[in-house]
Scaffold this motif. Structure first.
Motif, PDB file in Angstrom:
ATOM      1  N   ASN A  22       0.851  -1.412   0.167  1.00 51.99           N
ATOM      2  CA  ASN A  22      -0.124   0.020  -0.311  1.00 51.99           C
ATOM      3  C   ASN A  22       0.578   1.599  -0.354  1.00 51.99           C
ATOM      4  O   ASN A  22       1.221   2.022   1.004  1.00 51.99           O
ATOM      5  N   LYS A  27      -2.259   3.253  -5.149  1.00 52.76           N
ATOM      6  CA  LYS A  27      -3.418   3.092  -4.212  1.00 52.76           C
ATOM      7  C   LYS A  27      -5.230   2.942  -5.046  1.00 52.76           C
ATOM      8  O   LYS A  27      -5.060   3.109  -6.023  1.00 52.76           O
ATOM      9  N   ILE A  28      -5.398   2.581  -4.442  1.00 58.87           N
ATOM     10  CA  ILE A  28      -6.721   2.161  -4.829  1.00 58.87           C
ATOM     11  C   ILE A  28      -8.110   2.448  -4.702  1.00 58.87           C
ATOM     12  O   ILE A  28      -7.885   2.934  -3.490  1.00 58.87           O
ATOM     13  N   LYS A  29      -9.332   2.462  -5.289  1.00 61.05           N
ATOM     14  CA  LYS A  29      -9.988   2.191  -4.994  1.00 61.05           C
ATOM     15  C   LYS A  29     -11.385   1.588  -5.189  1.00 61.05           C
ATOM     16  O   LYS A  29     -11.251   0.753  -6.290  1.00 61.05           O
ATOM     17  N   ILE A  30     -12.358   1.371  -4.301  1.00 63.24           N
ATOM     18  CA  ILE A  30     -12.740  -0.380  -3.824  1.00 63.24           C
ATOM     19  C   ILE A  30     -14.522  -0.298  -4.555  1.00 63.24           C
ATOM     20  O   ILE A  30     -14.945   0.647  -3.900  1.00 63.24           O
ATOM     21  N   VAL A  31     -15.203  -0.628  -5.554  1.00 66.61           N
ATOM     22  CA  VAL A  31     -15.488  -0.727  -6.138  1.00 66.61           C
ATOM     23  C   VAL A  31     -17.115  -1.315  -5.993  1.00 66.61           C
ATOM     24  O   VAL A  31     -16.148  -2.930  -6.281  1.00 66.61           O
ATOM     25  N   VAL A  40     -11.837  -3.614  -7.934  1.00 67.84           N
ATOM     26  CA  VAL A  40      -9.998  -2.499  -7.092  1.00 67.84           C
ATOM     27  C   VAL A  40     -10.198  -2.486  -9.363  1.00 67.84           C
ATOM     28  O   VAL A  40     -10.537  -2.856  -9.763  1.00 67.84           O
ATOM     29  N   GLN A  41     -10.118  -0.714  -7.838  1.00 75.47           N
ATOM     30  CA  GLN A  41      -9.947   0.428  -9.036  1.00 75.47           C
ATOM     31  C   GLN A  41      -8.147   1.056  -8.765  1.00 75.47           C
ATOM     32  O   GLN A  41      -8.440   1.677  -8.081  1.00 75.47           O
ATOM     33  N   TYR A  42      -7.849   0.909  -9.884  1.00 72.59           N
ATOM     34  CA  TYR A  42      -6.166   2.372  -9.485  1.00 72.59           C
ATOM     35  C   TYR A  42      -6.571   3.098  -9.377  1.00 72.59           C
ATOM     36  O   TYR A  42      -7.316   3.763 -10.294  1.00 72.59           O
ATOM     37  N   ARG A  43      -6.188   3.657  -8.322  1.00 72.23           N
ATOM     38  CA  ARG A  43      -5.455   5.769  -8.705  1.00 72.23           C
ATOM     39  C   ARG A  43      -5.003   6.139  -8.795  1.00 72.23           C
ATOM     40  O   ARG A  43      -3.967   5.714  -8.506  1.00 72.23           O
TER      41      ARG A  43
END
Length: 123
Positions: A22, A27-31, A40-43
């Motif tokens: 991490n 960094k990721i965004k959980i959708v 997971v979507q990568y930021r």
């Protein structure tokens, strides 16, 4: 015995790429998908944008992008139509021009005074 609808455990997500820590670059965004699955979507990193070389303020009129994105856009989007456009802010350019003009004026005044002294010395 009362039953809750939230008896399920929270679904875990895993990284899609090989980088498993991490860090700032990972960094990721959980959708939640329409199928009620967490993915997971990568930021992307936040872009700082170009700054003035003299005063350090953010340059207006130029979008904040990551370095690779600047290579994909046209010159029009990377600069401002002015001397030092995209490198210095307007206020700093104004002071530079004014300073150069005043230095030139000073040089001319010195030259004039020198010639007047020569004329006086000759008389």
């Amino acid at each position: 015995c009362t039953h809750h609808t939230d008896d399920k455990m929270v679904q875990r997500v895993t990284y899609k790429r090989r980088h498993g820590y991490n860090t700032r670059s990972n960094k990721i965004k959980i959708v939640k998908t329409p199928g009620h699955k967490l993915v997971v979507q990568y930021r992307h990193k936040q872009a700082a944008g170009p700054k003035c070389g003299d005063c350090g303020t953010s340059l207006p009129g130029i979008k904040h992008m990551r370095p690779i994105e600047y290579s994909r856009v046209t010159k029009r989007e990377k600069t401002v139509a002015r001397t030092y456009g995209g490198v210095r802010c307007g206020k700093c350019v104004r002071t530079r021009i004014l300073r150069a003009f005043l230095v030139e004026e000073q040089r001319i005044v010195k030259k004039v005074i020198k010639t007047q002294k020569k004329k006086k010395a000759a008389q």
